[in-house]
Design a protein around this motif. Structure first.
Motif, PDB file in Angstrom:
ATOM      1  N   ALA A  20      49.714  -2.635  -4.214  1.00 13.93           N
ATOM      2  CA  ALA A  20      49.425  -2.777  -2.799  1.00 13.93           C
ATOM      3  C   ALA A  20      50.350  -1.820  -2.045  1.00 13.93           C
ATOM      4  N   LEU A  43      51.544 -14.459  -3.577  1.00 12.73           N
ATOM      5  CA  LEU A  43      51.642 -13.531  -4.699  1.00 12.73           C
ATOM      6  C   LEU A  43      50.327 -13.490  -5.462  1.00 12.73           C
ATOM      7  N   ALA A  44      49.953 -12.304  -5.880  1.00 12.24           N
ATOM      8  CA  ALA A  44      48.722 -12.150  -6.653  1.00 12.24           C
ATOM      9  C   ALA A  44      48.895 -12.770  -8.034  1.00 12.24           C
ATOM     10  N   LYS A  45      47.803 -13.189  -8.629  1.00 12.64           N
ATOM     11  CA  LYS A  45      47.855 -13.797  -9.954  1.00 12.64           C
ATOM     12  C   LYS A  45      47.978 -12.750 -11.060  1.00 12.64           C
ATOM     13  N   THR A  46      47.524 -11.558 -10.772  1.00 10.90           N
ATOM     14  CA  THR A  46      47.640 -10.465 -11.732  1.00 10.90           C
ATOM     15  C   THR A  46      48.272  -9.262 -11.066  1.00 10.90           C
ATOM     16  N   SER A  70      55.987 -10.182  -2.300  1.00 12.26           N
ATOM     17  CA  SER A  70      54.961 -10.345  -1.268  1.00 12.26           C
ATOM     18  C   SER A  70      55.195  -9.374  -0.116  1.00 12.26           C
ATOM     19  N   ASP A 120      53.986  -4.073  -6.425  1.00 12.60           N
ATOM     20  CA  ASP A 120      53.186  -4.984  -7.231  1.00 12.60           C
ATOM     21  C   ASP A 120      53.083  -6.313  -6.497  1.00 12.60           C
ATOM     22  N   PRO A 121      51.921  -6.664  -5.969  1.00 16.65           N
ATOM     23  CA  PRO A 121      51.780  -7.894  -5.180  1.00 16.65           C
ATOM     24  C   PRO A 121      51.895  -9.170  -6.005  1.00 16.65           C
ATOM     25  N   ALA A 122      52.015  -9.034  -7.333  1.00 16.72           N
ATOM     26  CA  ALA A 122      52.274 -10.200  -8.176  1.00 16.72           C
ATOM     27  C   ALA A 122      53.769 -10.461  -8.317  1.00 16.72           C
TER      28      ALA A 122
END
Length: 225
Positions: free
Chosen positions: A49, A42-45, A112, A107-109
């Motif tokens: 994607a 998962l992205a941090k922010t 996944s 949203d990749p945050a």
């Protein structure tokens, strides 16, 4: 020979009704699938994607992912062929190289890529059917993952291999893994088709059960809107 759009829609509804007499509608019928052993963290922010997936008629696949938390937007369209023939009446002939596909913007945050693939294989379609989904037959209805990055390819390849080794389905997976060359938006009347036509027989027989199965199998990922 080009078939009129109305005739294609009538054929699909009639085929759905006939198919319902001999097969149970809904999800792929797989056992509970494992989480992907390989995934993109998962992205941090937050951000956006994109995943492009093909699993038969795009009405139902779009409808499923519109109910997944973390998904921002889903667009029905065509991938695998050329721009000049990316029109429904031509794609429906089955000879343009396109697959009916969806572009999932997420949203990749929050979710996944691997989790999206788990939903795709679990409830959005039956990946063991080759060049068809239920009553819809032809290359345009094939199962495919159109990967856009090396990371997406790595996750998809590992997950397909993982599911095959686990004998998750009664038949071998037919899902094709191919690089994304282009995605062409489908005509406006195809967008949000399930939402706008919830009582159409094809939707009731084949697509609404997928959404119910999404809610049952993935309660923490499911959302009504």
């Amino acid at each position: 020979m080009k078939r009129p759009i109305a005739a294609v829609l009538v054929r699909r509804v009639a085929a759905a009704a006939a198919f319902a007499l001999v097969a149970a509608p809904g999800a792929a019928g797989a056992t509970s699938l494992p989480d992907p052993a390989v995934d993109i963290p998962l992205a941090k922010t937050g951000g956006t994607a994109t995943a492009v997936l093909a699993g038969g008629c795009f009405w139902g696949v779009e409808g499923v992912f519109e109910h997944v938390k973390g998904v921002k937007r889903v667009v029905s369209g065509y991938s695998g062929g050329e721009a000049g023939t990316a029109r429904y009446e031509r794609v429906s002939s089955g000879d343009t190289g396109h697959a009916e596909a969806v572009r999932v913007e997420y949203d990749p945050a929050r979710i996944s890529y691997g989790q999206l693939l788990k939903v795709f294989f679990s409830v959005a379609h039956d990946p063991s059917q080759r060049d068809r989904q239920g009553p819809d037959i032809g290359r345009q209805y094939r199962s495919a993952i159109f990967y856009a990055t090396p990371e997406q390819r790595r996750v998809a390849e590992h997950y397909v291999s993982q599911l095959q080794k686990a004998d998750a389905f009664s038949r071998p997976l037919a899902t094709e893994l191919v690089p994304l060359r282009a995605f062409y938006d489908a005509e406006a009347y195809h967008q949000d088709y399930l939402v706008r036509h919830p009582t159409q027989p094809y939707i009731v027989i084949h697509d609404l059960p997928k959404i119910a199965e999404l809610k049952r199998r993935f309660p923490t990922l499911y959302e009504d809107d």
